[in-house]
Design an enzyme around this catalytic site. Structure first.
Site, PDB file in Angstrom:
ATOM      1  N   GLU A   1       0.819  -1.320  -0.055  1.00  0.00           N
ATOM      2  CA  GLU A   1       0.123  -0.062  -0.159  1.00  0.00           C
ATOM      3  C   GLU A   1       0.848   1.336  -0.198  1.00  0.00           C
ATOM      4  OE1 GLU A   1      -3.952   1.607   2.610  1.00  0.00           O
ATOM      5  OE2 GLU A   1      -2.681   0.159   3.285  1.00  0.00           O
TER       6      GLU A   1
ATOM      7  N   CYS B   1      -5.828  -3.216   1.782  1.00  0.00           N
ATOM      8  CA  CYS B   1      -5.595  -3.569   3.386  1.00  0.00           C
ATOM      9  C   CYS B   1      -6.726  -3.540   3.989  1.00  0.00           C
ATOM     10  CB  CYS B   1      -4.688  -2.258   3.662  1.00  0.00           C
ATOM     11  SG  CYS B   1      -3.952  -2.570   5.451  1.00  0.00           S
TER      12      CYS B   1
ATOM     13  N   LEU C   1      22.702  -0.057  31.190  1.00  0.00           N
ATOM     14  CA  LEU C   1      22.426  -1.609  31.795  1.00  0.00           C
ATOM     15  C   LEU C   1      22.312  -1.650  33.202  1.00  0.00           C
ATOM     16  CD1 LEU C   1      21.772  -4.378  30.581  1.00  0.00           C
ATOM     17  CD2 LEU C   1      24.365  -4.510  30.426  1.00  0.00           C
ATOM     18  N   SER C   2      21.225  -1.869  33.836  1.00  0.00           N
ATOM     19  CA  SER C   2      20.920  -1.844  35.433  1.00  0.00           C
ATOM     20  C   SER C   2      21.083  -3.241  35.766  1.00  0.00           C
ATOM     21  CB  SER C   2      19.681  -1.299  35.510  1.00  0.00           C
ATOM     22  OG  SER C   2      18.621  -2.370  35.312  1.00  0.00           O
ATOM     23  N   GLY C   3      21.300  -4.202  34.749  1.00  0.00           N
ATOM     24  CA  GLY C   3      21.262  -5.614  35.694  1.00  0.00           C
ATOM     25  C   GLY C   3      19.862  -6.184  35.882  1.00  0.00           C
TER      26      GLY C   3
END
Length: 708
Positions: free
Chosen positions: A45, A175, A356-358
């Protein structure tokens, strides 16, 4: 005999307003389709301009450039001797329509406008387009000069018609028309249309693919016929990931299945089918044939072209296959990873940075980046030249070949553990071990100096020093001190994203990744402008429950053993002081509800469209074995208080991958006020009255039992 037709459905990774790239991908798909012997090619589309143009559809430039691309397609020798079906916006009599333009050998056969527009959830087509409401009606469309010069046509048919080739009849759906209760394929099939086509801009939602497949197969199960579906794929500039899944079905069975997630910008699905199978299937459905004898005919556009060859007796046809569905864990592993790849290469950045906090959420985000690295290495191994070229641009090395996901991860992914005096050694170790196993460039830093400096400024100005509640401070002080830590992490994230590669002698900057899940956003369990504030968030539309299952999937499939201890640990923000070196704060205790309960609240609020009273009425039955009506009332009230108090945070929510139908994303999916009367006085009074009535009934029932 002229009965075996060869048809092509395409999944293209189009990009909103990238007319140059979009045209190239369309031409490549036509070239592949022709190379495989197809006589008809269907694309997604609005593929010429890209589906996600949004308010750019209002601009005359979008219409102009779409016609310029169409002229280029018409002129190309690649498009000769194959019916090409492409999507673009068209203005007819000063009204803008979402259209299919079907052409053959430099002649436009039909412009077919969309009849049913998608206008729910993430879709806003009625904002930009008008549905074609004249059923089975065709008008003259006056072509712009740029097209007239190529085709030699002044006007072409515009409206609701079907194509009659030498050997069959084709009808178009776009669609949403497949999803509508009165889909055009029903009446078209009764009128003798044998091949139905559907060009889609359908985005990924967890556990949704089977719905689309079932709709396509059921479209031909009752009425017979061939159904071809093309779909966009990839991230075309916003929160959605269009998930391909091009398919070809016949008489209720899947014949060919395209991939749902891949890094291939162009995918072409081709199948050979026997028209006589459609005719014999329909012949014995007497109810269909009776209805067909009374149907209103469609205008037919005659096409001097055949989709089959005259001598095709020995041509092998495709047989039905079993559709292979991904598990939800596989969908999480692949969908957001492909979305991240598109965002990375198209933003021309050099990689990602993740605080990255764990914990589970940031670890799940890290695993999705690692999955992306796997997909890149696999695509290059399979000969995908575009992915290789994009990879070399990202790492600024024209000779680089990604072979090992961990090595590639080291180049493009930086993880950062931001410790404070309230962080435990356990989370620090978990983050470090996971970073080692996925190969990210990992940084450990401590934010205490920055936090103390900010609190010190406040103390110097006011003469007051706030304390945590465990040291005698008020709840206001406690929350403010937590927020300072969280916001310092956001500032440091962006600083390190801009300059980490500079310190390593590498060019470029990094995109900051957020990792707030859909349930925390719904509850507002996050600090405004903390680490949830990032450039993009691949898990922002995924529930905590699904993320836990995904973590388990990564343990088993990527052998990331560091995730075991992360799974076992209770979720915690680690913003309050430790007790004897151990975490004293947990997410569920802080929220006053479990993540499982949050998922239920979210689905009832958004999908079931339940306000406080309706939610209470549903939950007293759902939870009748575990909660009294009064307890249910208390839980519902607490949720709606917290939801409404924190709703303002949704206005600044990081753009997130859309994966759940109960997402609270304020941008366009979940449109609500952000200033509520948080007492909900009328609604809660209705709940209280219902609780009182239920308790009285229970008392009467108990008394009767005793008397008996």
């Amino acid at each position: 005999m002229g009965r075996a037709v060869r048809l092509a459905a395409c999944a293209l990774n189009q990009w909103a307003l990238d007319f140059e790239g979009n045209a190239g991908r369309i031409l490549k798909s036509i070239e592949i389709a022709k190379g495989k012997g197809a006589r008809y090619r269907l694309g997604p589309e609005l593929e010429i301009c890209g589906y996600g143009c949004s308010d750019h559809y209002y601009e005359s430039d979008t219409l102009l450039h779409s016609f310029q691309v169409l002229a280029k397609l018409l002129e190309s020798p690649v498009t000769q001797d194959i019916i090409c079906d492409v999507g673009m916006p068209v203005m007819h009599k000063n009204v803008r329509y979402n259209c299919r333009v079907i052409f053959l050998n430099k002649k436009i056969l039909l412009i077919r406008p969309k009849i049913s527009l998608a206008n729910a959830g993430n879709y806003r087509e009625l904002r930009w387009f008008t549905p074609w409401s004249k059923a089975r009606h065709v008008e003259e469309y006056f072509l712009p000069r740029i097209i007239q010069e190529v085709t030699g046509q002044d006007t072409v048919p515009f409206g609701d018609a079907v194509l009659a080739t030498k050997d069959t009849c084709l009808g178009t759906e776009i669609c949403e028309e497949l999803w509508a209760p009165n889909s055009p394929h029903i009446e078209m099939g009764l009128d003798g249309v044998e091949i139905f086509t559907n060009s889609s801009g359908s985005h990924h939602v967890l556990r949704k693919a089977h719905t689309r497949v079932d709709l396509v197969n059921s479209a031909t199960a009752k009425n017979g016929g061939i159904y071809i579906l093309s779909n966009q794929k990839g991230c075309d500039g916003d929160r959605l990931y269009y998930d391909g899944c091009a398919m070809i079905s016949m008489n209720g069975e899947t014949i060919a299945q395209g991939s749902q997630f891949s890094l291939d910008d162009v995918e072409v699905l081709v199948a050979t089918l026997d028209l006589e199978d459609v005719r014999s299937y329909r012949a014995e459905i007497s109810s269909r044939n009776l209805a067909a004898s009374k149907v209103n005919p469609y205008p037919r556009i005659k096409v001097n072209f055949a989709l089959s060859c005259s001598d095709d007796v020995a041509v092998p046809v495709c047989m039905p296959i079993q559709w292979r569905h991904h598990s939800p864990e596989e969908e999480i592993c692949l969908g957001p990873a492909c979305w991240l790849w598109d965002y990375l290469r198209r933003s021309k950045q050099a990689g990602f940075l993740l605080p990255l906090s764990g914990g589970i959420d940031s670890s799940a985000t890290a695993c999705i980046v690692y999955s992306m690295c796997h997909q890149v290495c696999l695509a290059v191994k399979n000969g995908n030249a575009e992915v290789l070229a994009d990879t070399r641009k990202i790492v600024h090395d024209e000779t680089y070949v990604p072979e090992d996901p961990r090595e590639f991860c080291k180049r493009i992914f930086t993880t950062c553990y931001m410790a404070s005096e309230n962080s435990s050694q356990d989370t620090c170790n978990r983050a470090k071990l996971l970073a080692e196993q996925i190969g990210s460039y990992h940084i450990n830093l401590n934010i205490d100096a920055a936090v103390k400096a900010i609190v010190g400024i406040f103390s110097m100005v006011t003469g007051r020093t706030p304390c945590f509640s465990v040291y005698g401070g008020s709840s206001r002080e406690n929350l403010a001190l937590q927020n300072v830590q969280a916001r310092v992490r956001m500032v440091l994230s962006y600083l390190f994203a801009q300059l980490t590669l500079w310190t390593r002698g590498m060019p470029g900057g990094l995109l900051v990744l957020g990792s707030a899940n859909v349930d925390e956003s719904l509850r507002g369990y996050l600090t405004k402008y903390d680490c949830s504030s990032a450039d993009i968030n691949p898990i922002g539309g995924i529930s905590k429950t699904d993320l836990k299952n995904f973590i388990q999937y990564c343990i088993e499939n990527f052998q990331l053993t560091a995730l075991r201890s992360i799974m076992a640990a209770p979720p915690t923000a680690e913003l309050e002081p430790l007790v004897d070196g151990q975490v004293s704060q947990t997410d569920e205790a802080d929220m006053g509800m479990t993540y499982a309960e949050l998922s239920i609240y979210g689905k009832l609020r958004k999908i079931a469209k339940a306000g406080p009273y309706s939610m209470f009425c549903k939950l007293i039955n759902m939870w009748k074995e575990i909660c009294t009506p009064r307890e249910v009332a208390s839980k519902v009230k607490h949720f709606f208080r917290m939801y409404s108090v924190n709703r303002h945070k949704m206005t600044t929510l990081t753009p997130s991958y859309h994966a759940e139908n109960y997402s609270p994303d304020d941008n366009r999916f979940d449109l609500r006020p952000f200033l509520y009367n948080t007492s909900w006085s009328w609604q809660f009074r209705c709940i209280d009255k219902q609780v009182s009535d239920l308790e009285k009934k229970e008392e009467i029932s108990v008394v009767k039992d005793v008397e008996d």
